[in-house]
Design an enzyme around this catalytic site. Structure first.
Site, short mmCIF file in Angstrom:
data_model
loop_
_atom_site.label_atom_id
_atom_site.label_comp_id
_atom_site.label_asym_id
_atom_site.label_seq_id
_atom_site.Cartn_x
_atom_site.Cartn_y
_atom_site.Cartn_z
CB CYS A 12 13.59 -0.75 23.40
SG CYS A 12 12.54 -1.66 22.06
CG HIS A 41 -8.55 4.99 11.11
ND1 HIS A 41 -9.60 4.48 10.36
CD2 HIS A 41 -9.09 5.09 12.41
CE1 HIS A 41 -10.76 4.49 10.79
NE2 HIS A 41 -10.64 4.77 11.96
NE ARG A 51 -3.61 -0.16 2.76
CZ ARG A 51 -4.30 0.01 3.59
NH1 ARG A 51 -4.14 -0.69 4.73
NH2 ARG A 51 -4.85 1.28 3.73
C1 BV8 Z 1 -11.68 1.02 18.65
C2 BV8 Z 1 -6.63 0.59 9.60
C3 BV8 Z 1 -12.09 0.36 21.12
C4 BV8 Z 1 -5.73 1.06 8.65
C5 BV8 Z 1 -8.94 0.65 10.10
C6 BV8 Z 1 -18.27 1.03 18.64
C7 BV8 Z 1 -17.43 1.88 19.50
C8 BV8 Z 1 -16.02 1.50 19.21
C9 BV8 Z 1 -15.42 0.63 18.52
C10 BV8 Z 1 -16.35 -0.30 17.81
C11 BV8 Z 1 -17.75 -0.03 18.15
N1 BV8 Z 1 -18.33 -1.28 17.21
C12 BV8 Z 1 -17.32 -1.84 16.76
C13 BV8 Z 1 -16.05 -1.35 17.14
C14 BV8 Z 1 -14.94 -2.03 16.86
C15 BV8 Z 1 -14.36 -1.54 15.60
C16 BV8 Z 1 -15.39 -1.20 14.50
O1 BV8 Z 1 -15.74 -0.21 14.15
N2 BV8 Z 1 -15.56 -2.43 13.87
C17 BV8 Z 1 -16.77 -2.37 12.75
C18 BV8 Z 1 -15.99 -2.93 11.39
C19 BV8 Z 1 -17.96 -3.10 13.13
N3 BV8 Z 1 -13.71 -0.34 15.91
C20 BV8 Z 1 -12.28 -0.53 16.18
O2 BV8 Z 1 -11.79 -1.47 16.36
C21 BV8 Z 1 -11.63 0.85 16.66
N4 BV8 Z 1 -10.89 0.82 17.73
O3 BV8 Z 1 -12.65 1.66 18.94
O4 BV8 Z 1 -11.16 0.27 19.77
C22 BV8 Z 1 -11.33 0.12 22.19
C23 BV8 Z 1 -11.72 0.55 23.36
C24 BV8 Z 1 -10.98 -0.13 24.44
C25 BV8 Z 1 -9.68 -0.53 24.28
C26 BV8 Z 1 -9.40 -0.94 22.95
C27 BV8 Z 1 -10.06 -0.55 22.09
C28 BV8 Z 1 -10.31 0.77 15.30
C29 BV8 Z 1 -10.95 1.47 14.12
C30 BV8 Z 1 -9.77 1.55 13.15
C31 BV8 Z 1 -9.65 0.30 12.48
N5 BV8 Z 1 -8.64 0.47 11.23
N6 BV8 Z 1 -8.00 0.49 9.24
C32 BV8 Z 1 -5.82 0.84 7.38
O5 BV8 Z 1 -5.47 -0.44 7.20
O6 BV8 Z 1 -6.17 1.46 6.42
S1 BV8 Z 1 -10.59 0.80 9.57
C33 BV8 Z 1 -10.50 0.66 7.89
O7 BV8 Z 1 -11.83 1.05 7.64
C34 BV8 Z 1 -9.84 1.88 7.08
O8 BV8 Z 1 -9.15 2.84 8.04
C35 BV8 Z 1 -10.98 2.77 6.58
O9 BV8 Z 1 -10.74 4.06 6.53
C36 BV8 Z 1 -11.90 2.55 7.45
C37 BV8 Z 1 -13.43 2.77 6.99
O10 BV8 Z 1 -13.81 2.44 5.77
P1 BV8 Z 1 -14.06 3.66 4.79
O11 BV8 Z 1 -12.82 4.76 4.58
O12 BV8 Z 1 -15.51 3.93 5.11
O13 BV8 Z 1 -13.85 2.70 3.26
P2 BV8 Z 1 -14.86 1.54 2.60
O14 BV8 Z 1 -14.29 1.02 1.58
O15 BV8 Z 1 -15.57 0.93 3.80
O16 BV8 Z 1 -15.81 2.53 1.89
C38 BV8 Z 1 -15.81 3.67 1.06
C39 BV8 Z 1 -17.25 4.34 0.70
O17 BV8 Z 1 -16.80 5.08 -0.29
C40 BV8 Z 1 -18.20 3.47 0.33
O18 BV8 Z 1 -19.39 3.65 1.04
C41 BV8 Z 1 -18.43 3.92 -1.16
O19 BV8 Z 1 -19.66 3.60 -1.63
C42 BV8 Z 1 -17.67 5.20 -1.24
N7 BV8 Z 1 -17.16 5.66 -2.35
C43 BV8 Z 1 -16.21 4.85 -3.14
N8 BV8 Z 1 -15.90 5.78 -4.13
C44 BV8 Z 1 -16.28 7.01 -4.01
C45 BV8 Z 1 -17.16 6.89 -3.00
N9 BV8 Z 1 -17.55 8.01 -2.49
C46 BV8 Z 1 -17.58 9.18 -3.26
N10 BV8 Z 1 -16.71 9.19 -4.15
C47 BV8 Z 1 -16.13 8.05 -4.76
N11 BV8 Z 1 -15.58 8.25 -5.97
#
Ligand code: BV8
Length: 249
Positions: free
Chosen positions: A148, A115, A65
């Site tokens: 470290c 992120h 990436r």
């Molecule tokens: C945490 C790593 C807690 C980097 C990523 C409630 C509260 C808190 C946490 C949670 C919760 N429920 C569930 C959780 C856990 C989890 C979570 O959310 N899971 C989901 C899947 C259910 N969250 C976590 O784990 C987070 N941590 O809260 O920890 C905690 C508390 C105490 C102690 C310890 C921990 C951490 C979240 C970060 C995870 N890391 N990635 C990398 O590799 O890139 S997330 C990953 O998904 C990417 O970062 C990405 O940015 C992110 C979201 O995806 P999108 O950016 O939305 O991309 P996607 O492809 O999904 O969608 C693209 C959209 O664009 C589509 O809709 C498409 O139609 C549209 N599109 C396409 N082309 C275009 C367009 N729109 C306009 N124009 C275009 N041309």
């Protein structure tokens, strides 16, 4: 007639971007067809457990990436945010879920990389600060801290990325929260662009804006997971919509 995006001298704009904003720059999104996750189960490449189990696979995934994003340029959607920031100054803040650094490459300055950043590496053991790193770790040699691990224990370097199950940087969340509270004292407008609204806590920002009586916009290629939370929804490509949406404001 689409709703009018209006800004005045009391307007504060918080932006949230996701992978869709970089799609027109040639960077694959996560959940679209042949998206980034299609080749790898999320747990394997974007979780601390996956890194512990197979650091080489994770470094290969992030190195690929790094290489891909290096050759990509910002698109008109990124530049639309740069122009909006010039208009608003400290009444603008851009929170991005993207790790491709394209907002920075476009010239955005008031950016929170929620992120992490593809081009930063840190030690998985000690608390030395993350450092700029464009190295491609693809030949199987795993990078060690070199600080470290002087005491003999090999400390693996890791991507400076927030993986699933990991906390976001509290300072980042506090900066976003403080911006919303300050903006809500005048007029708070929230724009989410190019995000599926699947990942928390980023996806929950719109709910906080609503609680603060702010106005919310979604600019996305399709109705996303939390589309019903938004006051205004503009379906289409961010690179085509954003310049016009903000340009007339
Ligand atoms: C945490 C790593 C807690 C980097 C990523 C409630 C509260 C808190 C946490 C949670 C919760 N429920 C569930 C959780 C856990 C989890 C979570 O959310 N899971 C989901 C899947 C259910 N969250 C976590 O784990 C987070 N941590 O809260 O920890 C905690 C508390 C105490 C102690 C310890 C921990 C951490 C979240 C970060 C995870 N890391 N990635 C990398 O590799 O890139 S997330 C990953 O998904 C990417 O970062 C990405 O940015 C992110 C979201 O995806 P999108 O950016 O939305 O991309 P996607 O492809 O999904 O969608 C693209 C959209 O664009 C589509 O809709 C498409 O139609 C549209 N599109 C396409 N082309 C275009 C367009 N729109 C306009 N124009 C275009 N041309």
């Amino acid at each position: 007639m689409p709703p009018q995006f209006v800004i005045d001298d009391r307007t504060h704009v918080l932006v949230l971007t996701g992978a869709g904003v970089s799609a027109e720059s040639g960077i694959p999104t996560f959940r679209g067809s042949n998206g980034l996750w299609e080749n790898h189960p999320v747990e394997e490449v974007a979780s601390p457990e996956g890194f512990h189990k197979n650091p080489m696979l994770v470094w290969k995934f992030y190195s690929e990436r790094r290489l891909k994003a290096e050759s990509c340029e910002p698109n008109p959607g990124h530049y639309a945010f740069v122009e909006l920031e010039k208009k608003l100054g400290d009444r603008f803040l851009l929170a991005t879920q993207n790790v491709d650094a394209l907002h920075l490459k476009a010239g955005s300055q008031r950016v929170v990389e929620m992120h992490g950043n593809l081009y930063k590496t840190r030690c998985s053991v000690c608390d030395r600060p993350a450092f700029d790193d464009h190295t491609l770790y693809v030949n199987g040699d795993m990078p060690g801290c070199g600080r470290c691990d002087e005491k003999g224990n090999f400390a693996l370097l890791r991507p400076h990325i927030v993986w699933f199950g990991e906390m976001l940087d509290p300072a980042d969340l506090e900066r976003i929260q403080a911006f919303m509270l300050r903006g809500a004292k005048e007029r708070l407008v929230f724009v989410a662009a190019g995000t599926s609204g699947n990942v928390y806590p980023a996806a929950g920002l719109v709910d906080t804006v609503k609680r603060l009586k702010g106005e919310s916009w979604l600019v996305n290629a399709e109705a996303n997971a939390n589309v019903s939370s938004y006051d205004h929804v503009v379906i289409g490509k961010s690179g085509e919509i954003l310049p016009g949406l903000f340009g007339a404001a």
